[in-house]
Each structure stands twice: as structure tokens, then as C-alpha cells.
Scaffold this active site. Sequence first.
Site, short mmCIF file in Angstrom:
data_model
loop_
_atom_site.label_atom_id
_atom_site.label_comp_id
_atom_site.label_asym_id
_atom_site.label_seq_id
_atom_site.Cartn_x
_atom_site.Cartn_y
_atom_site.Cartn_z
N ARG A 221 0.81 -1.23 0.00
CA ARG A 221 0.00 0.00 0.00
C ARG A 221 0.84 1.27 0.00
O ARG A 221 0.29 2.37 0.13
CB ARG A 221 -0.99 0.04 1.16
CG ARG A 221 -2.20 -0.92 1.11
CD ARG A 221 -2.37 -1.60 -0.19
NE ARG A 221 -3.63 -2.34 -0.29
CZ ARG A 221 -3.79 -3.44 -1.02
NH1 ARG A 221 -2.74 -3.96 -1.64
NH2 ARG A 221 -4.96 -4.02 -1.12
N LEU A 222 2.15 1.16 -0.18
CA LEU A 222 2.98 2.35 -0.40
C LEU A 222 2.99 2.63 -1.90
O LEU A 222 4.00 2.51 -2.58
CB LEU A 222 4.39 2.13 0.15
CG LEU A 222 4.47 1.91 1.67
CD1 LEU A 222 5.92 1.71 2.09
CD2 LEU A 222 3.86 3.10 2.42
#
Length: 256
Positions: A221-222
Site C-alpha cells: 500500500r505504499l
Amino acid sequence: MRLALAFLISKAARCHICRRAFSEMADVSAMRQPYHDKSDIFDVKDLVAKEPYKQFQKWFEEACNVKGIEEANAMTLATASKDGKPSVRMVLMKSFDKQGFVFYTNYGSRKAAELEENPHCSLMFYWEPLKRSVRIEGTVERIPEEESEAYFCSRPRTSQIGAMVSKQSSVIADRASLEKRNEELLSEYADESKYIPKPDCWGGYRVTPKVFEFWQGQTNRLHDRLRFRLPMNNETINKDLTQEAEDDWLLERLSP
């Protein structure tokens, strides 16, 4: 007393059925798919150019060549009324260049009414198999009538007739009324050599971008987010965060 007891038993049974049905539904909170990993990030060095149009063309061409993407030109169009009430729908992008992105619609539709009173809009392309999206913000204007006419003439005759049939976004009695009018026009224009006129209420819009955001998903999720934008009036650029790119565009990385 018996009636009250029967009611409680019936209510308990209904609750049990509801809980069972809910438990059999998909666990939405657990829906999660892997995206890219840290060995496949999208960074400034991966741009094909320091301006957004060539980068969009690169990603768009890649999306067109992915078997699982049937309509790479499908895009979300978000509009808002003059008092800020938003609406969104899917449309098809039919051309793009450095002047902007073109789509066609009925000028009597809700989207058209909102664009006429508030020309600010947003587009979004999402190519799920690639775990990529492109978001575009800009302003819209109608394209010249001759461009709309040329594109209309290139459409299949059934699509031309469909544009004549539909008073888009208006309330109708039933589908049968649409089918009836469609059959009437199919009969009227059965002769393939007979010219089908473009309705005056149908044509194109061009979205002129002011912001592009290129997004690529990461499993952790980065996500990678690179934004091109045009500078604001009298803006002072923080060169530690913002790069001056080509053709007056600015380039920034956004936090996911």
C-alpha cells in the site's frame, strides 16, 4: 401469551436466517489482491518524458496490448453542478493529443448540463491488470461542430441511429418505446446509401488537462503517485519537493 411467544420465535427465526445469509456473503473486508512489489516501483527515472502526454501515451499503449483489458479507452468522467453536487459515469475517450482528451455525448444529458454550468471536471483511467491508473483534472469545452460531424459519420449506422433515438438522461415510460423508435429509424434508413444526419444535440467535448496523476499500486500500500501539474499564478516553487519539467509542467511525488 401464545401469540407473543409465537412472534418471538418467528422473529428469532428470521434473525437466524439473516445471520446465516450474511455469513454466506463474501467477506468484503478481506478482499485483497497483490499489486506490484518493491522490485517494481514507478519512480521519476521510469518516466518516458518529463511531460505527461508522452507518459500517458506509453501507459495507454501498454494497456491496449493487455488481453484482459477490453476497452483501454474507458474512463470515468466526474462532473459537478454549479452548486457543487457531484456525479460520475463511464465514457469512452475517442482521441487525445496535447490539446486534450475528447469524448462524445448527448448535449441534453446530465453530464452535459453540468459541464455547461461548471466546466471543471476530472477523468480517470483504471487498468486493473496493470495495477495502474491515470487521473486527470481540467476544464472542458465543446469541440468544433465539423469535428463532431466527422466522428459521427465514422460510427456504425446502428450507433448513429442510437444517438437519434436517445434523449439521454430523460425519463421514459419503458424500453419498448426505445425499441419502437429504433425500429422505425432502422426501417427509414434501411438503404445503406441513405445519409444519417447527426442530431444537433449530439457532439464532442475536449478536456484540457491542468493536472495528471500517474498511480501504480504496491502490495504494501505504499503506492507510487507521480503528479504533473501546471503552476498556479505567482506560485513560488519549493525546489526540494517540486521539479520543473518540460513544457511548463511541474513534477511532484505524492505520499500514498
